[in-house]
Scaffold this motif. Structure first.
Motif, PDB file in Angstrom:
ATOM      1  N   LEU A  40       0.844  -1.192   0.000  1.00  0.00           N
ATOM      2  CA  LEU A  40       0.000   0.000   0.000  1.00  0.00           C
ATOM      3  C   LEU A  40       0.877   1.239   0.000  1.00  0.00           C
ATOM      4  CD1 LEU A  40      -2.707   1.545   0.358  1.00  0.00           C
ATOM      5  CD2 LEU A  40      -2.412   1.251   2.833  1.00  0.00           C
ATOM      6  N   SER A  41       0.620   2.149  -0.940  1.00  0.00           N
ATOM      7  CA  SER A  41       1.284   3.449  -0.976  1.00  0.00           C
ATOM      8  C   SER A  41       0.253   4.518  -0.694  1.00  0.00           C
ATOM      9  CB  SER A  41       1.942   3.683  -2.345  1.00  0.00           C
ATOM     10  OG  SER A  41       2.466   4.997  -2.427  1.00  0.00           O
ATOM     11  N   LEU A  42       0.434   5.240   0.412  1.00  0.00           N
ATOM     12  CA  LEU A  42      -0.483   6.309   0.799  1.00  0.00           C
ATOM     13  C   LEU A  42       0.303   7.605   0.843  1.00  0.00           C
ATOM     14  CD1 LEU A  42      -3.272   7.210   1.716  1.00  0.00           C
ATOM     15  CD2 LEU A  42      -2.636   6.619   4.058  1.00  0.00           C
ATOM     16  N   GLY A  43       0.044   8.481  -0.121  1.00  0.00           N
ATOM     17  CA  GLY A  43       0.797   9.715  -0.235  1.00  0.00           C
ATOM     18  C   GLY A  43      -0.085  10.938  -0.137  1.00  0.00           C
ATOM     19  N   VAL A  44       0.428  12.045  -0.696  1.00  0.00           N
ATOM     20  CA  VAL A  44      -0.281  13.312  -0.589  1.00  0.00           C
ATOM     21  C   VAL A  44      -0.536  13.946  -1.951  1.00  0.00           C
ATOM     22  CG1 VAL A  44       0.446  13.854   1.751  1.00  0.00           C
ATOM     23  CG2 VAL A  44       1.959  14.414  -0.144  1.00  0.00           C
ATOM     24  N   SER A  45      -0.162  13.268  -3.017  1.00  0.00           N
ATOM     25  CA  SER A  45      -0.429  13.788  -4.358  1.00  0.00           C
ATOM     26  C   SER A  45      -0.690  12.628  -5.303  1.00  0.00           C
ATOM     27  CB  SER A  45       0.740  14.632  -4.876  1.00  0.00           C
ATOM     28  OG  SER A  45       1.911  13.854  -4.998  1.00  0.00           O
ATOM     29  N   ALA A  46      -1.453  12.911  -6.341  1.00  0.00           N
ATOM     30  CA  ALA A  46      -1.870  11.854  -7.261  1.00  0.00           C
ATOM     31  C   ALA A  46      -0.736  11.351  -8.137  1.00  0.00           C
ATOM     32  CB  ALA A  46      -3.008  12.363  -8.138  1.00  0.00           C
ATOM     33  N   ASP A  47       0.325  12.142  -8.311  1.00  0.00           N
ATOM     34  CA  ASP A  47       1.381  11.757  -9.237  1.00  0.00           C
ATOM     35  C   ASP A  47       2.593  11.128  -8.562  1.00  0.00           C
ATOM     36  OD1 ASP A  47       2.128  14.025  -7.955  1.00  0.00           O
ATOM     37  OD2 ASP A  47       2.804  15.109  -9.731  1.00  0.00           O
ATOM     38  N   SER A  48       2.487  10.773  -7.282  1.00  0.00           N
ATOM     39  CA  SER A  48       3.604  10.112  -6.617  1.00  0.00           C
ATOM     40  C   SER A  48       3.755   8.691  -7.144  1.00  0.00           C
ATOM     41  CB  SER A  48       3.404  10.090  -5.100  1.00  0.00           C
ATOM     42  OG  SER A  48       2.205   9.406  -4.773  1.00  0.00           O
ATOM     43  N   GLU A  49       4.982   8.300  -7.444  1.00  0.00           N
ATOM     44  CA  GLU A  49       5.251   6.985  -8.013  1.00  0.00           C
ATOM     45  C   GLU A  49       5.598   5.989  -6.913  1.00  0.00           C
ATOM     46  OE1 GLU A  49       8.263   7.349 -10.935  1.00  0.00           O
ATOM     47  OE2 GLU A  49       7.070   8.621 -12.272  1.00  0.00           O
TER      48      GLU A  49
END
Length: 228
Positions: A40-49
């Motif tokens: 699971l990758s939970l970030g703060v922007s839609a374009d994070s790879e």
């Protein structure tokens, strides 16, 4: 889970993109040893790879916005993460603790969905760095930077073991680039890696089977407690 008001453009700005790249290079050697079916990758922007992990089956990508969770799975901001317990072998939180009002709740959810023996990785901007004034100026002081040592204590309280914490990246926005993936004691970012402890197996006490003997003397070395 309440979200903080923030500058939506800060995490897509050139300085933080560069810092994110340096954080990825720093975490990659340790994360590439992780194996499992899902991450699971939970970030703060839609374009994070997502990092390229050859031993991980697939990634679930999500990011935090003002109105909740978006990405492969969506959820309202006041709802728990929409996954079953212990669903992921790797959980990556990229700057996520900087945009939520209660990081302890997010860490608790990350702990819940992480499988025993799985790896949790946190990244963020270090509050004692040349990045802090720039960060607070861009966010108008509405976001809070977290010390990795405080986050590590919360994770240990939840049942994870912190394996590594390192500062990485440039000393300030626009500063000179550092060697790829190297540790920098003045780096503006940090990478924290923790592992969820496996459940302790309860040892079983195996009782000796009773021994039936014919009338007469017992064989040498036979305990009377095993005979009836």
């Amino acid at each position: 889970m309440r979200m903080l008001h923030r500058d939506e453009r800060i995490y897509t700005s050139a300085p933080l993109r560069q810092l994110a790249d340096e954080q990825t290079r720093a975490m990659l050697p340790d994360m590439q040893r992780s194996a499992g079916a899902r991450a699971l990758s939970l970030g703060v922007s839609a374009d994070s790879e997502t990092p390229a992990l050859p031993l991980i089956g697939c990634w679930v990508r999500m990011w935090i916005a003002a109105d909740g969770y978006h990405g492969d799975v969506c959820a309202t901001p006041d709802a728990p993460l929409p996954f079953m317990d212990e669903a992921f072998d790797v959980v990556l939180l990229r700057h996520a603790v900087e945009v939520v009002a209660q990081p302890s709740m997010l860490l608790g959810e990350a702990m819940r969905v992480l499988a025993p023996g799985g790896v949790l990785v946190l990244t963020g901007v270090h509050p004692l760095s040349g990045w802090a004034p720039w960060f607070y100026w861009r966010t108008h002081g509405l976001q809070v930077l977290r010390f990795p040592s405080q986050l590590g204590k919360q994770l240990e309280h939840l049942g994870l073991q912190v394996e590594r914490t390192r500062r990485v990246g440039r000393a300030w926005p626009g500063g000179a680039a550092v060697q790829s993936g190297s540790f920098n004691p003045c780096g503006g970012g940090y990478v924290l890696m923790a592992r969820k402890r496996c459940r302790r197996a309860t040892p079983l006490r195996i009782l000796p089977a009773p021994l039936r003997v014919a009338r007469g003397s017992l064989p040498a070395g036979t305990r009377r407690s095993t005979v009836f």
